[in-house]
Scaffold this active site. Structure first.
Site, short mmCIF file in Angstrom:
data_model
loop_
_atom_site.label_atom_id
_atom_site.label_comp_id
_atom_site.label_asym_id
_atom_site.label_seq_id
_atom_site.Cartn_x
_atom_site.Cartn_y
_atom_site.Cartn_z
N LYS A 236 0.82 -1.22 0.00
CA LYS A 236 0.00 0.00 0.00
C LYS A 236 0.85 1.27 0.00
O LYS A 236 0.51 2.25 -0.67
CB LYS A 236 -0.97 0.00 1.18
CG LYS A 236 -0.34 -0.05 2.56
CD LYS A 236 -1.39 -0.18 3.64
CE LYS A 236 -0.76 -0.18 5.04
NZ LYS A 236 0.12 -1.36 5.24
N ALA A 258 9.65 8.60 15.79
CA ALA A 258 10.84 7.80 16.10
C ALA A 258 10.58 6.92 17.30
O ALA A 258 9.79 7.26 18.19
CB ALA A 258 12.03 8.72 16.36
N HIS A 272 11.88 3.07 3.72
CA HIS A 272 10.90 3.98 3.16
C HIS A 272 11.58 5.21 2.58
O HIS A 272 11.26 5.67 1.48
CB HIS A 272 9.88 4.40 4.23
CG HIS A 272 8.73 3.45 4.37
ND1 HIS A 272 7.47 3.76 3.96
CD2 HIS A 272 8.66 2.19 4.87
CE1 HIS A 272 6.65 2.74 4.19
NE2 HIS A 272 7.36 1.78 4.76
N ARG A 276 12.05 6.95 -1.69
CA ARG A 276 11.38 8.20 -2.06
C ARG A 276 12.29 9.05 -2.94
O ARG A 276 13.51 9.05 -2.78
CB ARG A 276 11.02 9.02 -0.81
CG ARG A 276 10.00 8.38 0.09
CD ARG A 276 9.79 9.25 1.33
NE ARG A 276 9.49 8.42 2.49
CZ ARG A 276 9.76 8.76 3.74
NH1 ARG A 276 10.37 9.90 3.99
NH2 ARG A 276 9.43 7.94 4.72
#
Length: 401
Positions: A236, A258, A272, A276
């Site tokens: 997703k 965090a 992640h 990007r």
């Protein structure tokens, strides 16, 4: 300006010869794609591919009026035979301009990879930018703003950051017709292909299509608000990122924060960030309402489940007594504020959330409370979104559009 796309695939074509993959297996008939080649006003041919004469005939065009043939990328394998009557094919050095007897002016645009892009200006002043497979213009992030092109043909799915650079420099504006070419088997054809292109503000057309600049066509569907749902490791977040990867500026809103001493969580966050685009900014916060109300670039909010965890922490919703006394009311007020902000936002926003209602029933009352509240939150946010996607095993299904 009239553009006839003799082919819209990669140099290998689609299906690729001998490839057993699922995408190639279904790329037959109208879904097959020859190597990309473009006939401009019947006078200029961009890229010479096998079967160009036959492809032109199928599209209702003769190549007899072609006055210039230009190549954009190195061709592997045996040389393509030059059809009788066509001028010799060549490439223009980067930065050089070429005047064609038909009245077209061609400027070679430097790429950040092997190949040459071409900016074509027609006798009527219409401007086309044609990019080679896997190519993006070099040096478009700085300098003065450019006048938008009327049409851009490029590798939208293979190099989405190329479109982001062009948008950042002003070379692609709201009225620019972006058509995806150099299509490969990495994306399944049909609705999935159309959906991926639409997310980038581009459209996809079959081989043989003639594009008349200025002619009305249905604009790509670019919803302002999109909700992407899915289970753990469903893909997703990747799907959400894909929907904004062709935009030059994106604010990535991480609601997880965090977690000191949690190496596994830090590794997740790092993965992640690595995937990007470098131009994206990241803000770690659960204060979403001010961001949704402010002007600015598109928002990617990942995710609502972690936002709800923070909201329940703040409301004391994990404790049964507090929940009954004030927690339910306080959480309801904060959820209502978020839903109202999603409804009123003028920014493009993609929200990610977990779909937890299909799993094991939690063993604790607080766990069941979280599951229920997340289901309600997802439903309310979905009601304010133009598009809702459910991602299962990396495959996105459109629930609402």
């Amino acid at each position: 300006m009239e553009l006839t796309l003799l082919g819209t695939g990669t140099p290998e074509g689609l299906p690729r010869p001998g490839c057993p993959c699922a995408a190639c297996a279904v790329s037959v008939g109208a879904r097959s794609r020859a190597a990309t080649a473009v006939l401009v006003d019947g006078a200029l041919l961009l890229d010479l591919t096998p079967g160009a004469v036959l492809a032109g005939a199928r599209a209702g065009h003769s190549l007899g009026g072609v006055r210039q043939v230009l190549l954009t990328h190195p061709h592997d394998g045996p040389a393509v035979e030059l059809p009788p009557g066509l001028p010799a094919a060549g490439r223009v050095p980067d930065g050089r301009e070429l005047a064609v007897i038909s009245g077209h002016r061609v400027r070679a645009v430097a790429m950040d990879s092997p190949g040459t892009g071409y900016e074509v200006t027609g006798p009527d002043g219409v401007r086309l930018l044609y990019l080679p497979p896997g190519g993006a213009p070099a040096g478009t992030n700085g300098g003065p703003r450019q006048r938008p092109y009327d049409v851009v043909l490029g590798d939208v799915l293979g190099r989405p950051e190329a479109l982001a650079r062009l948008r950042a420099s002003g070379a692609v504006g709201p009225a620019t017709d972006v058509v995806a070419v150099h299509l490969d088997h990495d994306t399944p054809p049909g609705r999935e292909l159309e959906r991926r292109c639409a997310a980038a503000g581009a459209r996809v057309v079959p081989d043989g299509t003639t594009v008349i600049v200025g002619e009305y066509h249905a604009a790509p569907d670019l919803p302002r608000r999109t909700l992407v749902l899915g289970g753990a490791r469903s893909g997703k977040s990747v799907e959400a990122e894909r929907r904004l990867e062709s935009f030059p500026e994106v604010l990535y809103v991480a609601t997880g924060g965090a977690r000191d001493g949690d190496a596994e969580w830090a590794q997740r966050v790092g993965l992640h960030r690595e995937r990007r685009p470098a131009s994206w900014r990241t803000e770690e916060t659960c204060e979403l309402v001010p961001l949704l109300a402010a002007e600015g670039p598109p928002l990617l909010i990942d995710c609502l489940a972690l936002w709800l965890t923070d909201a329940m922490d703040g409301a004391g919703a994990w404790d049964d007594a507090v929940w009954a006394e004030s927690g339910q009311r306080r959480l309801g007020e904060r959820t209502a504020e978020l839903v109202a902000a999603v409804r009123a936002t003028r920014r493009r926003v993609v929200l990610v959330s977990n779909e937890v209602g299909s799993g094991i029933v939690p063993a604790t009352a607080s766990g069941r409370r979280f599951r229920d509240e997340l289901g309600r939150l997802n439903a309310r946010v979905a009601g304010q979104c133009e598009q809702v996607l459910l991602v299962v095993a990396g495959q996105a299904t459109v629930l609402k559009e």
